[in-house]
Design a protein around this motif. Sequence first.
Motif: not given
Length: 947
Positions: A15-36
């Motif tokens: 719970a102490a190290s949550r992913t930020s919204i911007n990081e989520f957006k980056t992963l969705l934009e540039k990641g492959k299907d496995e990352v998504k």
Amino acid sequence: MMNDSGYTLIYEPNAASRTSINEFKTLLEKGKDEVKVDTMKKILITILNGDAMPELLMHIIRFVMPSKNKELKKLLYHYWEVCPKLDEKGKMRHEMILVCNAIQRDLQHPNEYIRGNTLRYLTKLKEAELLETLVPNVRQCLEHRHAYVRKNAVFALWSIYKVSDHLCPDADELIYRFLYDENDSVCKRNAFVCLGDLNRNAALQYIQDNISVIETLDPLLQLAFIEFIKKDSLNNSNLKQQYTQLITEILESSSNVVMYEAANALTVLTLNPSSILLAANKFVELATKESDNNVKIITLDRINELNKEHPGVLQDLSLEILRVLSSQDLDVRKKALDVTLQFISSRNVEDVVKLLKKELQATSSSNDDKNAEYRQLLINAIHQLAVKFVEVAANVIDLLLDSIADLNSTAAYEVITFVKEVVEKYPELRDAILRRLISVIPNIRSGKVFRGALWVIGEYALDEPLIQDAWKHIRASIGEVPIVTSELRAKEPSRETEEGSNGEEHKKKGPVVLPDGTYATETALTTEIVNGGDSDSKPPIRKQLLAGDFYLGAVLSSTLVKLTLRLQELKTQERILNALKAEALLIMVSIVRLGESTLATKKIDEDSADRIISYIKILNDEEDASSITSSFLDDTKDAFREQIHKAQLKKTEAEAKDLVSNAEQVDDSIVFRQLDKDGKAGAKEIDDIASASGSNIKKENLSSKLNKILQLTGFSDPIYAEAFVKVHQYDVVLDVLLVNQTTSTLRNLSVEFATLGDLKVVDKPTTANIGPHGFYKVQTTIKVTSADTGVIFGNIVYDGQHSDDSTIVILNDVHVDIMDYIKPATCSESQFRKMWNEFEWENKITIKSPIDSLNNYLRELMNGTNMKCLTPGAVIGEECQFLSANLYSRSTFGEDALANLCIEKQNDGPIIGHVRIRSKGQGLALSLGDRVASISKKGKNTALVRV
């Protein structure tokens, strides 16, 4: 699914190290299907745990929705289910139009599984604006060629109607037509379930149209009919008679599942004895033909419950239930016997006993452990019947005594115990039973069984011919006396043979020629049998005495004294009486001499020797004849009579209690749980919701709660921790409160637990950041698999000033108290002795306690160890110098714990003695031993002399 009435919590590792919204957006934009896929899983966890993240909706529509990856598409539908669909003003978000178009495309997808999955999602969608455009597509799916699409389309249409009926006002008509046109069984079942909820009259009409073929319908549809009937009968009691007839027809179904459900429904719909009997017959049929042992036990349980609710109705089923004895599983056989014994009456007892006798004879040929245990179950069942019904007692005893030579010692002792009880309860059968018992004495093989048989003969042989007959058989079972002299004489010829063998036997070596001129064949086997025949030919009591069973010798001596005293009372001729008395004295002296010689396997014990010598003195003592006679001939019999009476009283009380618990008085008040504000009403609640919701659970006292709080760290540590330990049936829950005692934030703090013993940490508490002087609560669950003492230990870890620097705080150990898992239990004396012999772990604790009385110590021991005293109350009723008792308990995990207490009270001194604890596993014996040791220390506080 998230809605107004329910929510889901998903475990979040850190719970102490949550992913930020911007990081989520980056992963969705540039990641492959496995990352998504991984990113979508994290997004779903975050949303379900309370953070809606509405900013991600458009990114998911743009970068995830176009993907053709199957796993990603599934996760996407989970997202549509939980994502925020409304804006701040409560209106539908514009982006949802794009989502709606995507769903519409999936509803027209050529792949039937994508269509079916989308229809399943629609059952969870509760927004009428979104559903409105999708209704035509759902209606089209009702006519799809594939059954997977059609069965989900029915539920989707039903769900849409439930959200807003104006979206599909003709849903019931549509489903009704679909039901008649459909051929697939699952689709028909789904359609009928929906129709039953949407239009009761249409569902009734469909049942009416299928009454003629109801027995041949698909089991799934029959089960749906039964469920509908059970629900509808609650609101329309006037239809119960018709429903009962309908269920009776469904009972004839070939499906076992349908038969079970229909029989259950029938017992709910009607109290008519013929219908109850029919349902019970079906349960019996299931118990006999179903191969699964669990099903057999469940159906037998249902029969037992029916018998309690409708006493006397099921008596004719006893023989049918006993067909289940053909099963090889011992638990099933035991259950069948227990259930059958509830149904026995004087009308059917003879038939049942005949069947049990056949079973007993069939198993007597085999001696493996399973058959031996089954024989014991049969003997116990026959025992109960014979004690209850005098008309079968004589026949039963004849059978059991005839087969006593084929039974193992435990089963044979059960027979003798049973004979004792019958002889006491039915005086008119005594002579016949005693004659049969006397005649089988030569067949007895066990010393324990001999002791029981001799006691019965000594107590109940009341007339002269019977006593003389008993004496003759006992005398024959002892053999020639004096035993020592006769045994030494028997060995002398063999010694002479050995001496002469040097000369003669060497001459005779060679083949043996038979009279017809042929050679005789000799083998080592036949030679061994001939040589070993001496020990087998010895009389049975003599053989036991030579083997060192001098306790049997003491009981035999007691029996001879009783028989002599009774003959004395009967005014037997002086000549005969003196001869028997002399013979009795010779036998007793002979037993003592044998015990002191080297012929017996082991020396005679002091207790047996003292008893036999005291009996010799009694026979020679003419002064206290009246007191001796009354103590030998009356007191022991009175004690046994009292024991039987108490056992019968206890059994009657248990039956009465059982009857009261299953009966309701006519003037009992009906308690409505919703109106019972204080929960103080004593009557039964009318529904099961109370027990499920826990409203009938006692409120825990606050002080007892505080006693279970344990300090885990010191007050001077940077972080203070304490835990509240709560023990459930199979697990321990630790509620840990953490307090930051510093002025800085403790980052990435985690609590780590480990265990010793049969404990296993199920979940790891989440990582968190705790502000200055902040509080934080974590919870962890530890599974418990046995009643051994376990230890939970661990530490707290948090980051320091630098990323590679961390601080560790060691926690105190938490000891789990096993007393929460141990419950008092009861078992028979034979079961106790059997377990005592089988269990390999023993813990012997020496006692020296200042407690003032033996009974008080016993009570303290029972309370402290959660054990139940099995020793009859007469033994521990009055305060005396000595106390001996057996105790028994059973853990939640099915582990048995046995204890034997032997203590004495010294004059003006402490209680001394010992407790022996036995169990199958070492842990339970050691844990209970520690508990016993702590009880012995009670009361050892130093007296205050001066302030």
